[in-house]
Design a protein around this motif. Sequence first.
Motif, PDB file in Angstrom:
ATOM      1  N   VAL A 127       0.832  -1.212   0.000  1.00 55.18           N
ATOM      2  CA  VAL A 127       0.000   0.000   0.000  1.00 55.18           C
ATOM      3  C   VAL A 127       0.865   1.261   0.000  1.00 55.18           C
ATOM      4  O   VAL A 127       0.600   2.200  -0.745  1.00 55.18           O
ATOM      5  N   PHE A 128       1.925   1.247   0.818  1.00 49.79           N
ATOM      6  CA  PHE A 128       2.723   2.470   0.981  1.00 49.79           C
ATOM      7  C   PHE A 128       4.075   2.410   0.276  1.00 49.79           C
ATOM      8  O   PHE A 128       4.842   3.373   0.324  1.00 49.79           O
ATOM      9  N   ALA A 129       4.360   1.285  -0.375  1.00 50.59           N
ATOM     10  CA  ALA A 129       5.552   1.131  -1.222  1.00 50.59           C
ATOM     11  C   ALA A 129       6.867   1.446  -0.502  1.00 50.59           C
ATOM     12  O   ALA A 129       7.794   1.992  -1.089  1.00 50.59           O
ATOM     13  N   LEU A 130       6.956   1.106   0.781  1.00 48.23           N
ATOM     14  CA  LEU A 130       8.209   1.283   1.500  1.00 48.23           C
ATOM     15  C   LEU A 130       9.212   0.227   1.039  1.00 48.23           C
ATOM     16  O   LEU A 130       8.814  -0.879   0.641  1.00 48.23           O
ATOM     17  N   ASP A 131      10.514   0.568   1.083  1.00 44.04           N
ATOM     18  CA  ASP A 131      11.514  -0.428   0.691  1.00 44.04           C
ATOM     19  C   ASP A 131      11.714  -1.420   1.830  1.00 44.04           C
ATOM     20  O   ASP A 131      11.315  -1.191   2.981  1.00 44.04           O
ATOM     21  N   TYR A 132      12.340  -2.526   1.489  1.00 42.97           N
ATOM     22  CA  TYR A 132      12.467  -3.618   2.455  1.00 42.97           C
ATOM     23  C   TYR A 132      13.301  -3.238   3.674  1.00 42.97           C
ATOM     24  O   TYR A 132      13.051  -3.724   4.779  1.00 42.97           O
ATOM     25  N   ASP A 133      14.301  -2.385   3.475  1.00 43.04           N
ATOM     26  CA  ASP A 133      15.128  -1.966   4.602  1.00 43.04           C
ATOM     27  C   ASP A 133      14.303  -1.169   5.619  1.00 43.04           C
ATOM     28  O   ASP A 133      14.440  -1.355   6.836  1.00 43.04           O
ATOM     29  N   GLU A 134      13.454  -0.264   5.118  1.00 42.28           N
ATOM     30  CA  GLU A 134      12.593   0.530   6.004  1.00 42.28           C
ATOM     31  C   GLU A 134      11.627  -0.366   6.774  1.00 42.28           C
ATOM     32  O   GLU A 134      11.415  -0.195   7.986  1.00 42.28           O
ATOM     33  N   ILE A 135      11.036  -1.325   6.052  1.00 39.23           N
ATOM     34  CA  ILE A 135      10.074  -2.232   6.696  1.00 39.23           C
ATOM     35  C   ILE A 135      10.788  -3.092   7.737  1.00 39.23           C
ATOM     36  O   ILE A 135      10.266  -3.324   8.830  1.00 39.23           O
ATOM     37  N   ALA A 136      11.982  -3.551   7.403  1.00 48.39           N
ATOM     38  CA  ALA A 136      12.751  -4.384   8.327  1.00 48.39           C
ATOM     39  C   ALA A 136      13.004  -3.654   9.641  1.00 48.39           C
ATOM     40  O   ALA A 136      12.878  -4.235  10.727  1.00 48.39           O
ATOM     41  N   ALA A 137      13.324  -2.364   9.540  1.00 49.60           N
ATOM     42  CA  ALA A 137      13.566  -1.571  10.747  1.00 49.60           C
ATOM     43  C   ALA A 137      12.281  -1.414  11.557  1.00 49.60           C
ATOM     44  O   ALA A 137      12.316  -1.382  12.793  1.00 49.60           O
ATOM     45  N   ALA A 138      11.147  -1.328  10.868  1.00 49.21           N
ATOM     46  CA  ALA A 138       9.869  -1.117  11.557  1.00 49.21           C
ATOM     47  C   ALA A 138       9.374  -2.376  12.262  1.00 49.21           C
ATOM     48  O   ALA A 138       8.770  -2.300  13.338  1.00 49.21           O
ATOM     49  N   VAL A 139       9.617  -3.553  11.656  1.00 50.39           N
ATOM     50  CA  VAL A 139       9.073  -4.793  12.231  1.00 50.39           C
ATOM     51  C   VAL A 139      10.147  -5.622  12.931  1.00 50.39           C
ATOM     52  O   VAL A 139       9.875  -6.741  13.393  1.00 50.39           O
ATOM     53  N   ASP A 140      11.372  -5.085  12.993  1.00 54.94           N
ATOM     54  CA  ASP A 140      12.473  -5.741  13.693  1.00 54.94           C
ATOM     55  C   ASP A 140      12.794  -7.111  13.092  1.00 54.94           C
ATOM     56  O   ASP A 140      12.925  -8.109  13.803  1.00 54.94           O
ATOM     57  N   LYS A 141      12.914  -7.138  11.777  1.00 59.73           N
ATOM     58  CA  LYS A 141      13.317  -8.341  11.046  1.00 59.73           C
ATOM     59  C   LYS A 141      14.438  -7.969  10.075  1.00 59.73           C
ATOM     60  O   LYS A 141      14.678  -6.782   9.811  1.00 59.73           O
ATOM     61  N   THR A 142      15.112  -8.958   9.521  1.00 58.83           N
ATOM     62  CA  THR A 142      16.112  -8.675   8.496  1.00 58.83           C
ATOM     63  C   THR A 142      15.403  -8.394   7.171  1.00 58.83           C
ATOM     64  O   THR A 142      14.278  -8.878   6.955  1.00 58.83           O
ATOM     65  N   PRO A 143      16.039  -7.631   6.263  1.00 53.40           N
ATOM     66  CA  PRO A 143      15.421  -7.398   4.949  1.00 53.40           C
ATOM     67  C   PRO A 143      15.101  -8.697   4.221  1.00 53.40           C
ATOM     68  O   PRO A 143      14.067  -8.799   3.547  1.00 53.40           O
ATOM     69  N   ALA A 144      15.962  -9.708   4.360  1.00 52.98           N
ATOM     70  CA  ALA A 144      15.710 -10.995   3.700  1.00 52.98           C
ATOM     71  C   ALA A 144      14.449 -11.648   4.251  1.00 52.98           C
ATOM     72  O   ALA A 144      13.619 -12.186   3.498  1.00 52.98           O
ATOM     73  N   ALA A 145      14.296 -11.592   5.563  1.00 56.40           N
ATOM     74  CA  ALA A 145      13.097 -12.167   6.181  1.00 56.40           C
ATOM     75  C   ALA A 145      11.843 -11.410   5.746  1.00 56.40           C
ATOM     76  O   ALA A 145      10.790 -12.009   5.490  1.00 56.40           O
ATOM     77  N   VAL A 146      11.962 -10.084   5.644  1.00 57.10           N
ATOM     78  CA  VAL A 146      10.830  -9.258   5.231  1.00 57.10           C
ATOM     79  C   VAL A 146      10.404  -9.610   3.804  1.00 57.10           C
ATOM     80  O   VAL A 146       9.211  -9.663   3.496  1.00 57.10           O
ATOM     81  N   ARG A 147      11.371  -9.860   2.927  1.00 58.29           N
ATOM     82  CA  ARG A 147      11.035 -10.262   1.548  1.00 58.29           C
ATOM     83  C   ARG A 147      10.212 -11.551   1.538  1.00 58.29           C
ATOM     84  O   ARG A 147       9.237 -11.678   0.795  1.00 58.29           O
ATOM     85  N   GLN A 148      10.611 -12.499   2.364  1.00 54.70           N
ATOM     86  CA  GLN A 148       9.878 -13.768   2.442  1.00 54.70           C
ATOM     87  C   GLN A 148       8.472 -13.570   2.999  1.00 54.70           C
ATOM     88  O   GLN A 148       7.500 -14.133   2.481  1.00 54.70           O
ATOM     89  N   ILE A 149       8.387 -12.760   4.041  1.00 53.65           N
ATOM     90  CA  ILE A 149       7.080 -12.475   4.644  1.00 53.65           C
ATOM     91  C   ILE A 149       6.182 -11.752   3.638  1.00 53.65           C
ATOM     92  O   ILE A 149       4.992 -12.062   3.516  1.00 53.65           O
ATOM     93  N   ALA A 150       6.751 -10.800   2.901  1.00 53.07           N
ATOM     94  CA  ALA A 150       5.978 -10.045   1.907  1.00 53.07           C
ATOM     95  C   ALA A 150       5.439 -10.974   0.827  1.00 53.07           C
ATOM     96  O   ALA A 150       4.281 -10.856   0.406  1.00 53.07           O
ATOM     97  N   HIS A 151       6.271 -11.898   0.377  1.00 55.92           N
ATOM     98  CA  HIS A 151       5.852 -12.848  -0.664  1.00 55.92           C
ATOM     99  C   HIS A 151       4.714 -13.730  -0.157  1.00 55.92           C
ATOM    100  O   HIS A 151       3.712 -13.943  -0.850  1.00 55.92           O
ATOM    101  N   ARG A 152       4.864 -14.221   1.083  1.00 51.32           N
ATOM    102  CA  ARG A 152       3.843 -15.087   1.673  1.00 51.32           C
ATOM    103  C   ARG A 152       2.526 -14.332   1.855  1.00 51.32           C
ATOM    104  O   ARG A 152       1.444 -14.841   1.533  1.00 51.32           O
TER     105      ARG A 152
END
Length: 292
Positions: A127-152
């Motif tokens: 919805v807000f098109a944030l990059d994975y690094d920004e999201i990772a900082a917000a949810v306390d996960k690694t960018p790689a983990a965030v990519r997997q979560i986003a895909h799922r």
Amino acid sequence: MPDVATDSFVSHRNLLFTIAYEMLGSAADAEDVLQETWLKWAGVEHDVVENHRAYLVRIVTRQSLSRLRTLGRRKESYVGSWLPEPLLTAPDVAEDVELADSVSMAVMLVLETLTPTERAVFVLREVFALDYDEIAAAVDKTPAAVRQIAHRARSHVAARRPREVVTQAESREALAAFQRATETGDLQALLDLLAPDVVFLGDGGGVKQAVPRPVVGASKVARMLVGGLTRVAGWTMEPAQVNGYPALVFKFDGELDAVIALRIEDGLISGLYAVRNPAKLSHMDRETTLRR
């Protein structure tokens, strides 16, 4: 001398509210999260924060995640079906097709099926098109983990959301036909509008009478609507822009009683969502501005 903290918060307030609302499905809880966000933001050394928007988004996401877990426990004891809190939205929300779709009652219900972290990642990315690094900082996960979560999360939502984004014109047309059929008690006209597997959900919160469990099937839903509305006098309905799309506002003796939103697929109504819980109708007396 300008107050940097206040100016930054006020300029991003509508964005922060929209993030919190999409994550929580509750305007009241989103407002509480904004208060918590302000308190944390007020205690920050703002001069050393390079990107105020990103920092505020991080705070509101973390506060929303904490609140979302509490909400999950609350929903377990909720009486009947739980539906998102409807918002009377400003006209410009409908003009942003992606934003309107993301806050539609149909999609908000799909977001309810995600885990808290999946929901946060999906909202911030899709919805807000944030990059994975920004999201990772917000949810306390690694960018790689965030990519997997986003895909799922993306796959999960795609399998459950309406296949196509319905235009405002299509929504208005379906809503007008539904209104005519229910006002006149025309059972056949209703049956012609409803998908064979249409689902009706009612949210009374244990305070107002509502169907205790989903009603499924065109015949059952049509007969319930016609039978229920013809037995009671003193009600009126009028169209309104709710969660980015046309919906119906029901009034009984002039007082707001319910909001009904539609899910439309392949030209037919596949979902009807009726919110009667008075605690969830408090944002229907004024327009809410949502922003991306």
